[in-house]
Design a protein around this motif. Structure first.
Motif, PDB file in Angstrom:
ATOM      1  N   ALA A  29       0.790  -1.157  -0.061  1.00 41.04           N
ATOM      2  CA  ALA A  29       0.068  -0.039  -0.126  1.00 41.04           C
ATOM      3  C   ALA A  29       0.818   1.113  -0.142  1.00 41.04           C
ATOM      4  CB  ALA A  29      -0.878   0.130   1.213  1.00 41.04           C
ATOM      5  N   ALA A  30       2.180   1.119   0.632  1.00 41.64           N
ATOM      6  CA  ALA A  30       3.032   2.512   0.641  1.00 41.64           C
ATOM      7  C   ALA A  30       3.438   2.719  -0.652  1.00 41.64           C
ATOM      8  CB  ALA A  30       3.750   2.073   1.886  1.00 41.64           C
ATOM      9  N   LEU A  31       4.077   1.621  -1.447  1.00 44.05           N
ATOM     10  CA  LEU A  31       4.677   1.477  -2.574  1.00 44.05           C
ATOM     11  C   LEU A  31       3.755   2.078  -3.659  1.00 44.05           C
ATOM     12  CD1 LEU A  31       6.780  -1.500  -2.666  1.00 44.05           C
ATOM     13  CD2 LEU A  31       7.656   0.689  -2.462  1.00 44.05           C
ATOM     14  N   PHE A  32       2.243   1.599  -3.589  1.00 39.68           N
ATOM     15  CA  PHE A  32       1.366   1.791  -4.836  1.00 39.68           C
ATOM     16  C   PHE A  32       0.057   2.627  -4.147  1.00 39.68           C
ATOM     17  CE2 PHE A  32       3.737  -2.107  -5.721  1.00 39.68           C
ATOM     18  CZ  PHE A  32       4.586  -1.458  -6.863  1.00 39.68           C
ATOM     19  N   PRO A  33       0.402   3.690  -3.701  1.00 44.08           N
ATOM     20  CA  PRO A  33      -0.719   4.621  -3.120  1.00 44.08           C
ATOM     21  C   PRO A  33      -2.012   4.697  -3.899  1.00 44.08           C
ATOM     22  CG  PRO A  33       1.259   6.098  -3.665  1.00 44.08           C
ATOM     23  CD  PRO A  33       1.547   4.670  -3.807  1.00 44.08           C
ATOM     24  N   LYS A  34      -2.042   4.625  -5.272  1.00 37.49           N
ATOM     25  CA  LYS A  34      -3.120   4.768  -6.115  1.00 37.49           C
ATOM     26  C   LYS A  34      -3.834   3.448  -6.230  1.00 37.49           C
ATOM     27  CE  LYS A  34      -0.678   7.809  -9.596  1.00 37.49           C
ATOM     28  NZ  LYS A  34      -0.228   8.056 -11.095  1.00 37.49           N
ATOM     29  N   VAL A  35      -3.443   2.274  -5.457  1.00 40.80           N
ATOM     30  CA  VAL A  35      -4.318   1.191  -5.424  1.00 40.80           C
ATOM     31  C   VAL A  35      -4.664   1.044  -4.001  1.00 40.80           C
ATOM     32  CG1 VAL A  35      -3.984  -1.566  -5.570  1.00 40.80           C
ATOM     33  CG2 VAL A  35      -2.298  -0.123  -6.766  1.00 40.80           C
ATOM     34  N   ARG A  36      -6.295   0.760  -4.366  1.00 42.99           N
ATOM     35  CA  ARG A  36      -7.028   0.622  -3.030  1.00 42.99           C
ATOM     36  C   ARG A  36      -6.967  -0.899  -2.641  1.00 42.99           C
ATOM     37  NH1 ARG A  36     -10.942   2.401  -6.727  1.00 42.99           N
ATOM     38  NH2 ARG A  36     -12.429   1.067  -6.217  1.00 42.99           N
ATOM     39  N   VAL A  37      -5.910  -0.831  -1.390  1.00 40.43           N
ATOM     40  CA  VAL A  37      -5.644  -2.114  -0.985  1.00 40.43           C
ATOM     41  C   VAL A  37      -6.713  -2.694   0.231  1.00 40.43           C
ATOM     42  CG1 VAL A  37      -3.935  -3.680   0.303  1.00 40.43           C
ATOM     43  CG2 VAL A  37      -3.070  -1.828  -1.467  1.00 40.43           C
ATOM     44  N   ASP A  38      -7.060  -3.983  -0.063  1.00 32.88           N
ATOM     45  CA  ASP A  38      -7.929  -4.658   1.148  1.00 32.88           C
ATOM     46  C   ASP A  38      -7.336  -5.953   1.352  1.00 32.88           C
ATOM     47  OD1 ASP A  38      -9.869  -5.804   2.489  1.00 32.88           O
ATOM     48  OD2 ASP A  38     -11.600  -5.583   1.170  1.00 32.88           O
ATOM     49  N   ALA A  39      -6.666  -5.749   2.741  1.00 35.01           N
ATOM     50  CA  ALA A  39      -5.786  -6.901   3.114  1.00 35.01           C
ATOM     51  C   ALA A  39      -6.517  -7.877   3.785  1.00 35.01           C
ATOM     52  CB  ALA A  39      -4.555  -6.155   4.076  1.00 35.01           C
ATOM     53  N   ASP A  40      -7.976  -7.806   4.115  1.00 35.13           N
ATOM     54  CA  ASP A  40      -8.595  -8.503   4.799  1.00 35.13           C
ATOM     55  C   ASP A  40      -9.275  -9.751   4.000  1.00 35.13           C
ATOM     56  OD1 ASP A  40      -8.034  -7.219   7.083  1.00 35.13           O
ATOM     57  OD2 ASP A  40      -9.870  -5.992   6.967  1.00 35.13           O
ATOM     58  N   VAL A  41      -9.262  -9.674   2.877  1.00 33.06           N
ATOM     59  CA  VAL A  41      -9.948 -10.555   1.707  1.00 33.06           C
ATOM     60  C   VAL A  41      -9.299 -11.508   1.179  1.00 33.06           C
ATOM     61  CG1 VAL A  41     -12.128  -8.636   1.539  1.00 33.06           C
ATOM     62  CG2 VAL A  41      -9.907  -8.997  -0.080  1.00 33.06           C
ATOM     63  N   LEU A  42      -9.939 -12.659   0.706  1.00 34.05           N
ATOM     64  CA  LEU A  42      -9.042 -13.838   0.063  1.00 34.05           C
ATOM     65  C   LEU A  42      -8.828 -13.505  -1.395  1.00 34.05           C
ATOM     66  CD1 LEU A  42     -11.054 -17.112   1.427  1.00 34.05           C
ATOM     67  CD2 LEU A  42      -8.725 -16.052   1.921  1.00 34.05           C
ATOM     68  N   PHE A  43      -9.798 -12.515  -1.894  1.00 33.40           N
ATOM     69  CA  PHE A  43      -9.607 -12.076  -3.368  1.00 33.40           C
ATOM     70  C   PHE A  43     -10.440 -10.909  -3.668  1.00 33.40           C
ATOM     71  CE2 PHE A  43     -12.732 -15.525  -3.776  1.00 33.40           C
ATOM     72  CZ  PHE A  43     -13.697 -14.804  -4.560  1.00 33.40           C
ATOM     73  N   VAL A  44     -10.156 -10.195  -4.673  1.00 35.72           N
ATOM     74  CA  VAL A  44     -10.690  -9.076  -5.096  1.00 35.72           C
ATOM     75  C   VAL A  44     -11.180  -9.451  -6.591  1.00 35.72           C
ATOM     76  CG1 VAL A  44     -10.599  -6.719  -5.665  1.00 35.72           C
ATOM     77  CG2 VAL A  44      -9.934  -7.469  -3.449  1.00 35.72           C
ATOM     78  N   ASP A  45     -12.520  -9.216  -7.080  1.00 30.76           N
ATOM     79  CA  ASP A  45     -12.786  -9.311  -8.562  1.00 30.76           C
ATOM     80  C   ASP A  45     -13.244  -7.858  -8.667  1.00 30.76           C
ATOM     81  OD1 ASP A  45     -14.385  -9.543 -10.958  1.00 30.76           O
ATOM     82  OD2 ASP A  45     -15.386 -11.354 -10.101  1.00 30.76           O
ATOM     83  N   ASP A  46     -12.436  -7.231  -9.704  1.00 29.07           N
ATOM     84  CA  ASP A  46     -12.935  -5.845 -10.334  1.00 29.07           C
ATOM     85  C   ASP A  46     -13.131  -6.078 -11.614  1.00 29.07           C
ATOM     86  OD1 ASP A  46     -13.121  -2.873  -9.766  1.00 29.07           O
ATOM     87  OD2 ASP A  46     -11.410  -2.774 -10.750  1.00 29.07           O
ATOM     88  N   GLY A  47     -13.858  -6.975 -12.241  1.00 28.41           N
ATOM     89  CA  GLY A  47     -14.378  -7.107 -13.391  1.00 28.41           C
ATOM     90  C   GLY A  47     -13.244  -7.873 -14.207  1.00 28.41           C
ATOM     91  N   ASP A  48     -12.396  -7.226 -15.091  1.00 29.36           N
ATOM     92  CA  ASP A  48     -11.288  -7.598 -15.790  1.00 29.36           C
ATOM     93  C   ASP A  48     -10.107  -7.534 -15.235  1.00 29.36           C
ATOM     94  OD1 ASP A  48     -11.205  -4.603 -15.706  1.00 29.36           O
ATOM     95  OD2 ASP A  48     -10.230  -4.633 -17.655  1.00 29.36           O
ATOM     96  N   VAL A  49     -10.042  -7.239 -14.097  1.00 26.36           N
ATOM     97  CA  VAL A  49      -8.621  -7.369 -13.261  1.00 26.36           C
ATOM     98  C   VAL A  49      -8.970  -8.042 -11.869  1.00 26.36           C
ATOM     99  CG1 VAL A  49      -6.513  -6.342 -12.327  1.00 26.36           C
ATOM    100  CG2 VAL A  49      -7.383  -5.418 -14.421  1.00 26.36           C
ATOM    101  N   LEU A  50      -8.540  -9.068 -11.488  1.00 30.24           N
ATOM    102  CA  LEU A  50      -8.572  -9.791 -10.337  1.00 30.24           C
ATOM    103  C   LEU A  50      -7.513 -10.130  -9.517  1.00 30.24           C
ATOM    104  CD1 LEU A  50     -10.819 -11.177 -12.813  1.00 30.24           C
ATOM    105  CD2 LEU A  50     -11.665 -11.953 -10.632  1.00 30.24           C
ATOM    106  N   THR A  51      -7.324  -9.981  -8.429  1.00 35.59           N
ATOM    107  CA  THR A  51      -6.188 -10.372  -7.462  1.00 35.59           C
ATOM    108  C   THR A  51      -6.275 -11.311  -6.247  1.00 35.59           C
ATOM    109  OG1 THR A  51      -6.588  -8.284  -6.248  1.00 35.59           O
ATOM    110  CG2 THR A  51      -4.908  -8.067  -8.120  1.00 35.59           C
ATOM    111  N   SER A  52      -5.578 -12.088  -5.875  1.00 39.13           N
ATOM    112  CA  SER A  52      -5.824 -13.056  -4.738  1.00 39.13           C
ATOM    113  C   SER A  52      -4.902 -12.719  -3.638  1.00 39.13           C
ATOM    114  CB  SER A  52      -5.669 -14.175  -5.280  1.00 39.13           C
ATOM    115  OG  SER A  52      -4.494 -14.852  -5.197  1.00 39.13           O
ATOM    116  N   ALA A  53      -5.309 -13.142  -2.476  1.00 37.85           N
ATOM    117  CA  ALA A  53      -4.358 -12.907  -1.494  1.00 37.85           C
ATOM    118  C   ALA A  53      -3.086 -14.109  -1.503  1.00 37.85           C
ATOM    119  CB  ALA A  53      -4.879 -13.120  -0.030  1.00 37.85           C
ATOM    120  N   GLY A  54      -2.599 -14.579  -0.471  1.00 43.72           N
ATOM    121  CA  GLY A  54      -1.400 -15.549  -0.606  1.00 43.72           C
ATOM    122  C   GLY A  54      -1.727 -16.936  -0.884  1.00 43.72           C
TER     123      GLY A  54
END
Length: 319
Positions: A137-162
């Motif tokens: 979050a500190a390195l990429f302040p433009k990203v809205r980081v949610d550290a509590d979830v297993l994954f984030v689905d933002d439509g065409d871009v999806l990210t997962s936790a560990g």
């Protein structure tokens, strides 16, 4: 057929690399036909060393990314050192540039760093492994980081936790593409749960509770059998033999959610199951799942999955 391309870099972590093929290649249509084609590539098509004691050879270079419907970036340990566009190796940057606009892009664990460094997460919500979330979050302040979830689905871009959260995300994609029946079949074949309750907060390291403390698991099991009845925090705490404050603290430590959030999540899961597997009217489902009224159920389902009960049933009902 939907083509999934997995981009392996030097130092790739083998578990994360294997998740997409393990999940997507199990998915089958009504006639047993495969629903996904999964290919693995490296930047130049040459073998790469993994984070374990072996290397892997692939049959494709990054040119396959141009024809992919979904691109997956699994974690490599050195990705955590990426700080922005200038830190991306030229070959990796060129590989990402091959991806067509509109292609679905997925990162697993700290593969998130690659997407963020390339600017693909600017202004978007995302997650990453909880150990890295604060620095990320500190390195990429433009990203809205949610550290509590297993994954984030933002439509065409999806990210997962560990690590294993990549399994959750890939199953979510199968469910999104082909419905709950196919996703559940994949989960059973891979001997994993179709979805996991809570977020990655439940896996964050906490001080070990005193040996005399009592866990909340029995109370959670008790509540699961009574989702259709009113359940107050006082009821849960009384069942656990704790004060409200102590119960809430232990609950958050074990589950990563407040008791109220967890109850809503379980009720949504039950309601979704009923929408998928029964023809019960919406008001009966609302009653059985503990929402009381159809209006309350609609509001909660809309907040959780973004659609109405009728729209959800049209998409996922098991016929």
């Amino acid at each position: 057929m939907h083509r999934v391309a997995v981009l392996a870099a030097d130092g790739v972590i083998p578990f994360e690399l294997s998740v997409p093929s393990r999940i997507f290649l199990v998915a089958q249509g009504p006639g047993g036909e495969p629903l996904y084609d999964v290919v693995t590539c490296t930047v130049d098509g040459r073998p790469v060393a993994t984070a374990a004691d072996y290397s892997i050879a692939v049959e494709h270079d990054a040119s396959v990314l141009a024809g992919a419907d979904t691109v997956v970036v699994p974690a490599a340990e050195w990705y955590a050192g990426l700080t922005g566009p200038d830190s991306l190796p030229a070959g990796l940057a060129a590989a990402l540039a091959r991806i067509r606009p509109g292609t679905r892009i997925v990162s697993i664990c700290i593969g998130t760093y690659v997407l963020a460094a390339a600017g693909l997460l600017d202004g978007r919500p995302a997650t990453t492994h909880w150990r890295h979330a604060e620095r990320f979050a500190a390195l990429f302040p433009k990203v809205r980081v949610d550290a509590d979830v297993l994954f984030v689905d933002d439509g065409d871009v999806l990210t997962s936790a560990g690590a294993a959260a990549g399994v959750d995300l890939c199953l979510h994609l199968v469910r999104r593409d082909h419905g709950s029946r196919v996703a559940n079949q994949v989960a059973r074949a891979c001997v994993v749960p179709p979805w996991r309750d809570g977020g990655q907060a439940q896996y964050v390291e906490h001080p070990v509770p005193e040996p005399s403390s009592v866990g909340t698991a029995p109370t959670r099991a008790w509540a699961m059998e009574r989702l259709g009845t009113p359940l107050r925090l006082d009821d849960l705490a009384e069942h656990a033999g704790m004060s409200r404050r102590t119960f809430t603290r232990h609950f958050r430590q074990e589950v990563g959610l407040s008791p109220g959030q967890w109850l809503t999540q379980q009720r949504i899961a039950l309601a979704r199951q009923l929408l998928e597997s029964t023809d019960l009217p919406v008001d009966r489902i609302a009653e059985r799942a503990g929402f009381g009224t159809a209006a309350s159920f609609r509001q909660h389902l809309q907040a959780a999955v973004g659609v109405s009960p009728h729209a959800y049933r049209r998409t996922f009902h098991m016929r």
